[in-house]
Design an enzyme around this catalytic site. Structure first.
Site, mmCIF file in Angstrom:
data_model
loop_
_atom_site.group_PDB
_atom_site.id
_atom_site.type_symbol
_atom_site.label_atom_id
_atom_site.label_comp_id
_atom_site.label_asym_id
_atom_site.label_seq_id
_atom_site.Cartn_x
_atom_site.Cartn_y
_atom_site.Cartn_z
ATOM 1 N N SER A 66 0.836 -1.205 0.000
ATOM 2 C CA SER A 66 0.000 0.000 0.000
ATOM 3 C C SER A 66 0.868 1.252 0.000
ATOM 4 C CB SER A 66 -0.927 0.010 1.216
ATOM 5 O OG SER A 66 -1.842 -1.057 1.180
ATOM 6 N N ALA A 160 -4.863 -1.016 -2.449
ATOM 7 C CA ALA A 160 -4.195 -0.449 -1.285
ATOM 8 C C ALA A 160 -5.211 -0.166 -0.176
ATOM 9 C CB ALA A 160 -3.474 0.844 -1.665
ATOM 10 N N LYS A 161 -4.801 -0.397 1.061
ATOM 11 C CA LYS A 161 -5.667 -0.131 2.209
ATOM 12 C C LYS A 161 -5.314 1.276 2.711
ATOM 13 C CE LYS A 161 -7.252 -2.415 6.475
ATOM 14 N NZ LYS A 161 -8.601 -2.801 6.054
ATOM 15 N N THR A 162 -5.916 2.262 2.091
ATOM 16 C CA THR A 162 -5.549 3.650 2.346
ATOM 17 C C THR A 162 -6.549 4.347 3.263
ATOM 18 O OG1 THR A 162 -6.725 4.500 0.404
ATOM 19 C CG2 THR A 162 -4.460 3.789 0.076
ATOM 20 N N TYR A 166 -11.795 5.100 3.379
ATOM 21 C CA TYR A 166 -12.799 4.756 4.376
ATOM 22 C C TYR A 166 -13.826 5.859 4.607
ATOM 23 C CZ TYR A 166 -10.662 0.316 4.914
ATOM 24 O OH TYR A 166 -10.218 -0.955 4.636
#
Length: 322
Positions: A66, A160-162, A166
């Protein structure tokens, strides 16, 4: 519930151990203003042989991936980060915990053209408690299809866990919760099922397990764990493909998966009872012990807690002893 800031303990920050109550960031921290950062959620579980981090190597690799996709130069290796997570549990005396490694830009400048931004990394761990009401594990969730679409693959970095992603999840979930639901199901820009607010989606139909292909949804590590448990341990066929919302309506079973959520049944979507037909009863009772959802829940619980019989020995590499 005690606020997260009002605790004793230790956090790992840029290679140093910081007393929990002394943790501070500047108000002009770049990531606070623009959401440019990435994180992971990792679980630690206590079992008969002690406490293990679950699939921490895979979570750490995704964190590094990420950061690379965001062009954030990581100052630490995977070994550094895994060791920090192990020590974070030990220093805080935690046996069952949720860990949140996070990468963010500093306060050297603001604006989209800011230069010379430093990259910072922190790890915190705490007892998560109940992620959602305990009965949801057996009775299941009521969900609403969201009017908020998941990101298109060329709008953002969907793998990617950005941090910024959220906002989309919270808008969708808040709408559903205000309407009296537990969860939301988000569709991709073409109208196919993507994922829940922060969890992947599965459905069972005629003995085959289906899950959306990885396009606009996150490549979940719990998702991968469930696919492997279904295929390798239970011998269930799993298909990754495009799924329409009405397939969830008419599924034999449906559930969502995530690090915090683990495996939670979906009992209802948009007022349709899942696993029933028009005129069928809509009981709010626990799922059947012989359902695939319940079987996967039991297997997942065993493997995360290190209760590895002969059937689960090939998955021992998923556990890292603390």
């Amino acid at each position: 519930m005690t606020p997260l800031y009002d605790r004793d303990g230790w956090l790992w920050h840029d290679g140093e151990w910081l007393p929990w109550r002394d943790a501070r960031t500047h108000l002009l921290t770049h990531t606070l203003h623009y959401g440019m950062g990435c994180f992971e959620g990792v679980r630690a579980y206590q079992g008969p042989g002690g406490t293990n981090l679950f699939r921490v190597a895979e979570h750490t690799r995704r964190l590094l991936d990420s950061a690379h996709a965001l062009d954030m130069a990581m100052p630490f290796t995977d070994y550094d980060l895994i060791e920090a997570q192990r020590q974070c549990l030990s220093r805080n005396g935690l046996a069952n915990a949720y860990l949140k490694p996070t990468v963010y830009f500093g306060a050297e400048g603001l604006g989209l053209r800011a230069k010379g931004l430093t990259v910072h990394v922190m790890v915190a761990a705490w007892d998560l408690g109940d992620y959602i009401s305990p009965e949801a594990t057996s009775i299941g969730l009521r969900a609403l299809t969201s009017s908020w679409a998941r990101h298109h693959v060329n709008i953002s970095l969907c793998r990617a866990k950005t941090n910024g992603h959220y906002v989309n999840s919270m808008l969708a979930l808040n709408t559903a919760v205000k309407a009296g639901f537990d969860e939301t199901i988000m569709l991709d820009p073409e109208g196919y099922v993507a994922e829940a607010s922060a969890a992947n989606v599965f459905l069972l139909r005629d003995g085959v397990l289906h899950t959306p292909e990885i396009t606009s949804c996150l490549q979940g590590i719990t998702r991968d764990s469930v696919i492997r448990l279904a295929r390798e341990v239970l011998g269930i066929e799993v298909r990754e493909r495009r799924i329409t919302r009405d397939e969830l309506y008419t599924a034999d079973e449906a559930f969502v998966t995530g690090t915090a959520a683990e495996i939670l049944p979906l009992r209802e979507l948009d007022g349709r009872h899942i696993g029933g037909r028009i005129g069928a009863p809509k009981p709010h009772k626990p799922i059947a012990d012989d359902s695939l959802t319940a079987r996967l829940q039991r297997l997942y619980r065993r493997v995360t807690r290190g209760e590895l019989g002969d059937d689960l020995q090939p998955l021992r590499s998923w556990l890292t002893r603390v």
